[in-house]
Design a protein around this motif. Structure first.
Motif, short mmCIF file in Angstrom:
data_model
loop_
_atom_site.label_atom_id
_atom_site.label_comp_id
_atom_site.label_asym_id
_atom_site.label_seq_id
_atom_site.Cartn_x
_atom_site.Cartn_y
_atom_site.Cartn_z
N ALA A 278 7.31 9.79 21.43
CA ALA A 278 7.01 11.22 21.57
C ALA A 278 7.33 11.97 20.29
O ALA A 278 6.56 12.83 19.83
N TRP A 279 8.47 11.66 19.69
CA TRP A 279 8.88 12.30 18.44
C TRP A 279 7.85 12.02 17.34
O TRP A 279 7.39 12.94 16.65
N ALA A 280 7.50 10.75 17.16
CA ALA A 280 6.55 10.39 16.12
C ALA A 280 5.20 11.07 16.34
O ALA A 280 4.57 11.57 15.40
N THR A 281 4.76 11.12 17.57
CA THR A 281 3.46 11.70 17.89
C THR A 281 3.45 13.20 17.63
O THR A 281 2.47 13.75 17.11
N LEU A 282 4.54 13.88 17.94
CA LEU A 282 4.64 15.31 17.68
C LEU A 282 4.59 15.61 16.19
O LEU A 282 3.94 16.58 15.75
N LEU A 283 5.27 14.82 15.38
CA LEU A 283 5.28 15.06 13.95
C LEU A 283 3.91 14.85 13.33
O LEU A 283 3.63 15.36 12.24
N GLN A 284 3.06 14.10 14.00
CA GLN A 284 1.69 13.93 13.53
C GLN A 284 0.77 15.06 14.00
O GLN A 284 -0.39 15.10 13.64
N GLY A 285 1.30 15.97 14.80
CA GLY A 285 0.49 17.07 15.29
C GLY A 285 -0.38 16.72 16.47
O GLY A 285 -1.24 17.51 16.88
#
Length: 787
Positions: free
Chosen positions: A458-465
């Motif tokens: 979830a964290w990684a996906t959020l940082l990718q927008g």
């Protein structure tokens, strides 16, 4: 040693040996590069394709504005990871959710660069498809590839690399013909590294001729044979080779003669090793990316090979060039050439130990990753990240084996989740997300095994927008946390749901969730997680609440992180502090905080933090009515965003609005044409160059050397300093003494200066430097065309 997997030509001590022969091949390859954008060196394994490609690349690099880059494909086991191997090798800081191929297209689109793509044969189709797209979309790109067979791309120019020249029996009595053949030269050169007094004499000349002929002029085979001249005469080596060749030929009638010869020689090298050496050789084949001593000891020392004997056995393998020791400062890593490693892997299969070794390797890196997370809130963060980057290929191999082995998938999931900082702070965000998604796709059953993977994903996906995909992961995470009544997962669920609301613009909801996350992390004693949640809370407060609330939160983060000597969260808190000071109109405080954050980023590879700080510094400069500096800093930020494959838009509508407002002010002050000109000039900047430019701008009121360079040429500040010393007539040695750096470092600077400016002499550099200073930095260098 010559090989087809690495930089080659390494002796047991780890030093580079001389390059022998190949004058005609070098000329042919250089000529081919001048007429074709894709040149492929083909030939059997061990022929020296890799070393020849690297030598040619070194000799033509000045002709390419953006230099040369090397992409090693030897360690790849999965064709799906070819594009990712390119992004890693080219340091494409991948924060977007676009494909690795698209990131490469954007990264290389405006560059004039030569790519050396090494060892394509085992991933031939995937590599060919990727290179075809890159060559079509990047007009300044040229490729020098090595492969055992052509890539099959339109426009490809294939250069077949022959064996080294070997003296014939008819030339036996002509000493010059024998002694000056390339194969003999190589044999003598390498033999003298183990037997300094070795020479070709009238007595041993026939044996030398026979040895080179029987080895087919294969560089790798000759080098391995030369090692044996430490204890055997040339005649004794020839006698042993005869027996080995006959034995191996009978085993495979369909193999090519050269492959038989190479395998016979490796078989023989294996037989000459002790039992301990053979066992360690086989066990070390499990590391595709090399390893350090601790990894060798913890993974390979068990059963018949005790830990206390590892150093001695490893030393003997290095002496025999079965293992190569590569030293960087005080760090030493050990690797095997691809051919040698593949041979060891076959022996490992015969021993029945592959699964045991792969599990031990996975567990070793699982322990290291867990230790990194446990020690994260403390000193040495960037050193831990650097260590993980060095082991990147091993980490991926461990994950691949875990996913391919059903019973090991839960442990693979734990490894991927413990690598959270490697993915997010270490520059491999897109790759990390792909692995996390793959794991979630196969990790069924007990929700306990999915929980930790879900929050990192979830964290990684959020940082990718990618907020929609993140919302799916968060919903499952919240469900798992509730079902398990797990306070740690609940704290993470609140944390990353808060970030989702922050990036979506729902600030009040985000602030409420951050308070819950901070309480949850604090109750668990997770200081690092508390600091991360708090700096994100401060970001939300920055746009929602009175200034004091955000600054108060930042001060708490700064105080705690300083007490723990933690720097990653510290840098983000400094950025938010600077942002709040800027919003309050306190430009000196804003500049001080932003500069301090950027100083930290010199050691880290967190492109997001770097880009955000550069944006802020541009806003500060504009607010101080330094529009020229604001334009350069904004362009530097844009260069970093471009390399990341994302933009400030991913971080929410509030900060996006500020960015667009300040960008409009710069354009209104300088004009669109002038801003676009600055942007084009700085589009090539790397993250490191952008940081140095910003720090120099921050250190002076008037335009400095760095700003002049940014307007006129691609030289870094240090390179400009060296160029000015060249203009005074100083030698490289004198420059090294003046700058208190090594002679080799100065040599490298001079090479890069000549290459970037397109010059061939120091006199040209001196003249250009004088004209640059006289014109205040507006002289533009002439560039040499691509070969």
């Amino acid at each position: 040693m010559y090989d087809d997997s690495g930089r080659g030509c390494l002796v047991g001590s780890g030093g580079l040996t001389s390059f022998v022969g190949r004058r005609q091949e070098i000329a042919d390859v250089r000529r081919n590069l001048s007429t074709s954008r894709l040149v492929t060196l083909t030939g059997p394994g061990g022929i020296g394709k890799t070393r020849l490609a690297l030598v040619v690349a070194d000799r033509v690099r000045r002709a390419f504005r953006d230099g040369t880059q090397i992409v090693q494909l030897a360690s790849l086991d999965d064709v799906r990871e070819v594009a990712s191997a390119f992004t890693s090798a080219l340091t494409v800081l991948d924060q977007s959710n676009r494909s690795a191929t698209q990131q490469l297209v954007d990264h290389l689109g405006s560059q004039q660069v030569l790519l050396v793509v090494d060892n394509c044969e085992h991933v031939l189709t995937a590599t060919a498809e990727l290179l075809a797209e890159l060559l079509e979309t990047a007009p300044g790109l040229r490729v020098l590839a090595t492969s055992r067979e052509p890539l099959g791309i339109a426009g490809e120019l294939v250069t077949v690399i022959p064996p080294l020249s070997v003296p014939t029996a008819e030339q036996l009595h002509d000493a010059a013909s024998v002694d000056h053949s390339e194969a003999v030269q190589l044999l003598v050169d390498r033999a003298r590294s183990v037997a300094p007094d070795f020479a070709v004499t009238d007595t041993n000349r026939p044996a030398v001729q026979q040895l080179c002929e029987r080895l087919d002029g294969m560089p790798l085979a000759i080098e391995l044979a030369a090692i044996r001249l430490r204890t055997l005469s040339v005649g004794q080596v020839v006698e042993r080779l005869d027996r080995r060749f006959e034995l191996l030929t009978g085993g495979s009638r369909v193999a090519r003669p050269r492959q038989q010869t190479l395998r016979a020689l490796i078989d023989w090298s294996h037989e000459l090793c002790s039992d301990d050496e053979r066992l360690l050789w086989a066990r070390m084949s499990v590391f595709p990316g090399g390893c350090d001593l601790k990894a060798v000891e913890e993974v390979c020392a068990f059963g018949d090979l005790a830990s206390e004997r590892i150093v001695d056995v490893l030393d003997r393998l290095v002496a025999k060039s079965i293992v190569i020791a590569e030293r960087t400062g005080e760090q030493i890593r050990y690797r095997q050439l691809m051919t040698v490693r593949e041979y060891g892997a076959e022996r490992l299969d015969a021993l029945g130990e592959p699964s045991v070794l792969r599990r031990r390797m996975r567990d070793h890196y699982l322990h290291r990753a867990r230790s990194m997370v446990e020690r994260w809130c403390g000193p040495g963060q960037h050193e831990m990240l650097a260590a993980m980057r060095r082991d990147h290929a091993n980490l991926l191999a461990a994950l691949e084996w875990s996913l391919a082995t059903p019973d090991e998938r839960p442990a693979g999931g734990r490894l991927a989740s413990y690598l959270c900082y490697h993915w997010i702070a270490g520059g491999s965000l897109s790759e990390g997300r792909r692995w996390l998604d793959r794991i979630l796709g196969v990790l069924d059953g007990d929700p306990v095994e999915r929980g930790s993977v879900l929050w990192v994903a979830a964290w990684a996906t959020l940082l990718q927008g990618d907020r929609e995909a993140a919302a799916v992961r968060l919903t499952e995470l919240e469900h798992v946390a509730e079902v398990l009544d797990d306070p740690e997962l609940a704290a993470h669920a609140a944390n990353w749901r808060a970030l989702h609301h922050l990036f979506s613009g729902s600030l009040p909801t985000a602030i409420g969730l951050y308070h819950r996350a901070v309480e949850g992390h604090r109750a668990l004693g997770s200081t690092g997680a508390v600091l991360t949640a708090q700096f994100q809370l401060a970001m939300a407060r920055n746009f929602q609440e009175p200034a004091g609330n955000a600054l108060e939160t930042c001060q708490e983060v700064l105080a705690v992180s300083a007490r723990h000597e933690e720097r990653w969260n510290h840098a983000y808190a400094l950025w938010i502090s600077g942002l709040q000071h800027w919003r309050a109109g306190d430009m000196p405080a804003a500049k001080q905080a932003a500069t301090a954050a950027l100083e930290i980023q010199r050691d880290f590879t967190d492109g997001v933090c770097t880009a955000l700080v550069l944006e802020l510094m541009s806003w500060i400069a504009m607010s101080n009515r330094h529009a020229d500096n604001a334009a350069m800093l904004g362009a530097a930020a844009g260069a970093v965003w471009q390399r990341l494959g994302t933009s400030i838009d991913a971080f929410g509508p509030h900060i996006t609005a500020e960015s667009r407002r300040m960008a409009r002010q710069v354009v209104e002050t300088l004009g669109t044409e002038r801003v676009e000109k600055v942007t084009r000039r700085l589009a090539h900047l790397t993250k490191a160059e952008s940081i140095e430019l910003a720090l120099e701008i921050a250190a002076a009121v008037k335009p400095t050397a760095a700003t002049r360079v940014a307007r006129s040429c691609p030289l870094t500040d240090r390179e400009l300093e060296v160029a000015r010393l060249i203009a005074t007539g100083q030698s490289n040695r004198a420059i090294a003494e003046s700058l208190v750096i090594s002679h080799r470092t100065v040599d490298g600077h001079v090479e890069r200066i000549l290459g970037k400016l397109g010059f061939t002499s120091r006199t040209q550099v001196a003249s250009w430097t004088a004209s640059l200073d006289e014109s205040g930095g507006e002289t533009r260098p002439h560039r040499a065309p691509a070969p």
